[in-house]
Scaffold this active site. Sequence first.
Site, PDB file in Angstrom:
ATOM      1  N   GLU A 110      96.161  66.403  96.270  1.00 54.84           N
ATOM      2  CA  GLU A 110      97.125  65.960  97.117  1.00 54.84           C
ATOM      3  C   GLU A 110      96.358  66.234  98.665  1.00 54.84           C
ATOM      4  OE1 GLU A 110     100.857  67.809  96.741  1.00 54.84           O
ATOM      5  OE2 GLU A 110     101.053  67.177  94.526  1.00 54.84           O
ATOM      6  N   LYS A 112      96.363  68.327 102.119  1.00 58.39           N
ATOM      7  CA  LYS A 112      97.091  69.272 102.620  1.00 58.39           C
ATOM      8  C   LYS A 112      97.408  69.070 104.003  1.00 58.39           C
ATOM      9  CE  LYS A 112      96.782  74.333 102.731  1.00 58.39           C
ATOM     10  NZ  LYS A 112      97.445  74.571 104.120  1.00 58.39           N
ATOM     11  N   ASP A 114      99.026  69.506 107.782  1.00 57.97           N
ATOM     12  CA  ASP A 114      99.092  70.401 108.440  1.00 57.97           C
ATOM     13  C   ASP A 114     100.271  70.386 109.430  1.00 57.97           C
ATOM     14  OD1 ASP A 114      98.374  72.814 109.814  1.00 57.97           O
ATOM     15  OD2 ASP A 114      96.706  71.990 111.025  1.00 57.97           O
ATOM     16  N   TYR A 222     106.586  68.773  96.412  1.00 57.80           N
ATOM     17  CA  TYR A 222     106.842  69.891  95.517  1.00 57.80           C
ATOM     18  C   TYR A 222     108.612  70.014  94.835  1.00 57.80           C
ATOM     19  CZ  TYR A 222     106.571  74.536  93.195  1.00 57.80           C
ATOM     20  OH  TYR A 222     106.626  75.694  92.478  1.00 57.80           O
ATOM     21  N   LYS A 308      89.926  74.259 101.405  1.00 58.33           N
ATOM     22  CA  LYS A 308      90.247  74.120 103.260  1.00 58.33           C
ATOM     23  C   LYS A 308      88.834  73.269 103.647  1.00 58.33           C
ATOM     24  CE  LYS A 308      93.162  76.068 105.532  1.00 58.33           C
ATOM     25  NZ  LYS A 308      94.124  76.939 105.772  1.00 58.33           N
ATOM     26  N   CYS A 402      85.651 108.716 113.025  1.00 59.33           N
ATOM     27  CA  CYS A 402      86.728 107.999 113.464  1.00 59.33           C
ATOM     28  C   CYS A 402      86.944 108.053 114.990  1.00 59.33           C
ATOM     29  CB  CYS A 402      88.053 108.666 112.790  1.00 59.33           C
ATOM     30  SG  CYS A 402      89.631 108.032 113.203  1.00 59.33           S
ATOM     31  N   CYS A 405      90.187 110.158 115.863  1.00 60.54           N
ATOM     32  CA  CYS A 405      90.369 111.713 115.683  1.00 60.54           C
ATOM     33  C   CYS A 405      89.176 112.366 115.270  1.00 60.54           C
ATOM     34  CB  CYS A 405      91.401 112.019 114.276  1.00 60.54           C
ATOM     35  SG  CYS A 405      90.605 111.465 112.733  1.00 60.54           S
ATOM     36  N   CYS A 420      88.630 106.530 107.149  1.00 58.97           N
ATOM     37  CA  CYS A 420      89.071 107.878 107.982  1.00 58.97           C
ATOM     38  C   CYS A 420      89.874 108.752 106.932  1.00 58.97           C
ATOM     39  CB  CYS A 420      89.586 107.929 109.167  1.00 58.97           C
ATOM     40  SG  CYS A 420      90.312 109.391 109.854  1.00 58.97           S
ATOM     41  N   CYS A 426      95.553 111.759 111.627  1.00 58.79           N
ATOM     42  CA  CYS A 426      94.984 110.857 112.442  1.00 58.79           C
ATOM     43  C   CYS A 426      96.209 109.908 112.954  1.00 58.79           C
ATOM     44  CB  CYS A 426      93.956 110.048 111.796  1.00 58.79           C
ATOM     45  SG  CYS A 426      93.066 108.574 112.679  1.00 58.79           S
TER      46      CYS A 426
HETATM   47  S1  IVH Z   1     102.204  73.042  97.256  1.00 58.25           S
HETATM   48  C1  IVH Z   1     103.537  76.861  95.149  1.00 58.25           C
HETATM   49  N1  IVH Z   1     101.413  70.773  98.499  1.00 58.25           N
HETATM   50  O1  IVH Z   1     100.290  74.648 102.276  1.00 58.25           O
HETATM   51  C2  IVH Z   1     102.904  75.730  95.886  1.00 58.25           C
HETATM   52  N2  IVH Z   1     101.836  72.569  99.833  1.00 58.25           N
HETATM   53  O2  IVH Z   1      98.968  77.146 101.814  1.00 58.25           O
HETATM   54  C3  IVH Z   1     103.745  75.259  97.154  1.00 58.25           C
HETATM   55  N3  IVH Z   1     101.143  72.310 102.243  1.00 58.25           N
HETATM   56  O3  IVH Z   1     103.089  76.625 102.311  1.00 58.25           O
HETATM   57  C4  IVH Z   1     102.824  74.541  97.925  1.00 58.25           C
HETATM   58  N4  IVH Z   1     100.475  70.274 101.871  1.00 58.25           N
HETATM   59  O4  IVH Z   1     103.243  74.606 103.604  1.00 58.25           O
HETATM   60  C5  IVH Z   1     101.769  71.993  98.669  1.00 58.25           C
HETATM   61  N5  IVH Z   1     100.358  68.552  99.122  1.00 58.25           N
HETATM   62  C6  IVH Z   1     101.028  69.990  99.403  1.00 58.25           C
HETATM   63  C7  IVH Z   1     100.781  70.582 100.663  1.00 58.25           C
HETATM   64  C8  IVH Z   1     101.284  72.075 100.959  1.00 58.25           C
HETATM   65  C9  IVH Z   1     100.628  71.255 102.874  1.00 58.25           C
HETATM   66  C10 IVH Z   1     101.490  73.651 103.007  1.00 58.25           C
HETATM   67  C11 IVH Z   1     102.780  74.311 102.457  1.00 58.25           C
HETATM   68  C12 IVH Z   1     102.241  75.602 101.773  1.00 58.25           C
HETATM   69  C13 IVH Z   1     100.797  75.925 102.483  1.00 58.25           C
HETATM   70  C14 IVH Z   1     100.135  76.633 101.315  1.00 58.25           C
END
Ligand code: IVH
Length: 663
Positions: A110, A112, A114, A222, A308, A402, A405, A420, A426
């Site tokens: 999928e 990701k 932003d 999800y 990423k 340190c 201290c 330290c 400290c």
């Molecule tokens: S799944 C337990 N799918 O990325 C799994 N997250 O670093 C839940 N995000 O908190 C996340 N696109 O805000 C999932 N296709 C995608 C996503 C996604 C963006 C974000 C989400 C999550 C963060 C994780």
Amino acid sequence: MNTKERIDFLRSEIENHNYSYYILDTPLISDFEFDNLMSELISLEENHPEFFSDHSPTKKVGGGLIDNFESVRHIYPMLSLSNTYSFEDLKDFDDRIKKIIDIPFEYVCELKFDGVSISLTYEDGKLLRAVTRGDGEQGDDVTLNIKTIRSIPLNLMGDYPDRFEIRGEVFLSIEDFKEMNISRLSKGLEEYANPRNTASGSLKLLDSNEVYKRPLDCFLYYILGENLPSNKHFTNINNAKKWGFKISDKIMLKSDIFGVMEYINFWEEERHNLPFEIDGIVVKVNDIDIQDELGYTSKFPRWAISYKFKAEQVSTKLNSITYQVGRTGAITPVANLDPVSLAGTTVKRASLHNADQIKRLDIREGDIVYVEKGGEIIPKVVGVDIKKRTLFSIETDFIDNCPECNTELVRTDGDAKHYCLNSNDCFPQIVGRFEHFISRKAMNIDGLGSETIELLVKEGLITDFSDLYLLSREHLLPLDRIAERSADNLISGIRESKKIPFERVLFSLGIRFVGETVARKLADYYKDIEHIINASLEELIQIDEIGDKIAESVVNYFSNNENREIVYKLRQYGLKFISEKSEMLLSDKLNDKRIVVSGVFINYSRNEIKKLIISHGGKNVSSISKNTNFVIAGDNMGPSKKQKANDLGVTILSEDEFIKIIS
Ligand code: IVH
């Protein structure tokens, strides 16, 4: 058609048009015609308050002002994903899974997105509640604001489950974001920094009519719930499309990690042609039973990972290197930089991690360095522009003592950081420990902030945690900046903290590697601090999900007399050092039985089986030994485990047999 019928007709027409426009991207009528339908509905609803509905599409134009967002605990915690940046890491992820799962499985790939994550709860097809991520355990109820987002349905279509949660990302498209800024500039207002922060800020606005004016959008990715249509993530998410949700059409099923890599390669380039920003790719195991089998670490699911894309980088001058001391005594070198703008914020300081990192990159004061903002909030220095180095630059010598201290620093083999060890004297370590102790997830002491702690430590009023519980008005009032009211608040906050349950008190002690989850595991297992204090290394390692590092740290902590003294004093002052959960036990049928769980189950997930064990008085252990009372074996218990259980004469129970015992 009577008024009620006309209202119902308009509501359903408008919802269908919203769906065609915002989800299917194929408008069926003009904006003008749509606005007419909406105006008619608004005026009918105004004139007929008896037909009010909280789920009418008119609620999308905003629901007025909110005083404050209510804090709501998530039923399922909102975890984040562990990040990787290389195919090597991705291969490791795949290998780790294959070590546990020996049957073929698929990955879902999928984008990701932003933006800001959000969790929506639907009951009987209606949007009940929308909650932000917050700290993962509890977030803010932003339902009124979320309702204004055009692509989020208030009522569902088709064959949806009675009750479920669906999670996704609220975002602004690049085009809409640009338009917002153009409009701001034309009004003489300052531009917004980036789509992500603007989306996040919008959800926190207290006037939902204002939120309505922001062109927010939302992809869902999800689903969680008891009665989902399928035990495959891919199938469920595609079903959700039919219920009215906006689901990305870029989601793809891949049969192995190499397929995942192809997907990543494609989007690494193609992402620049998307109308919204993405910062990586998310990879998930498709089969939900296998997801359950893999489970979670304290922070992340083991069945998903995010890849990423390379983060934005800028270069700037490194003026000086200074050193910070954390609560554990760990030393972090910090780069003080010429301020530079990076991914929407001004960066003046960046982490240099540790001595090895400085050496490896040969970072020197006066260098022009590259700074990057990764997944972490704190930016980091990732390299040096050697060509711009001056002749007079001097190699960096990591400090030996340190900075606070002056104690000589120690670095043990295998540890990347210098420490330290003067933990008792400290200053930043003492203050840091108190800051952890009072923090929200720990003792949650209201009315006590960092400045006051520094003051109390400097004045010698507190040296260890137990001193907090002896503070009185008479101690506090003579101090600068502490007025009567804040003194009273502080004292009542401290008194209130005595109600905090054992597992959180244990977490508050700040034992290295004992985070919230580990503290809960230990409290569930031992139920009394006395047993933890007396636990041996071997015994601790036996506990489910407790490894050598944690076990060693716990033994070390309690072998120190002073630490034990502090605990005993705290106990004497009324803090909870016994688990009260025993009152919540369903039965004591498994009293103190040590149980190993292995394989995949039919009626319960692995986690549910583990919870059942605890709620019937049993203890989860990780590996089979002669002390194990029995093993609960699911479908594909590993052959070596089976052999070991047989060799040691440990009884193996099936899921059904186990359920019979506890019911
Ligand atoms: S799944 C337990 N799918 O990325 C799994 N997250 O670093 C839940 N995000 O908190 C996340 N696109 O805000 C999932 N296709 C995608 C996503 C996604 C963006 C974000 C989400 C999550 C963060 C994780």
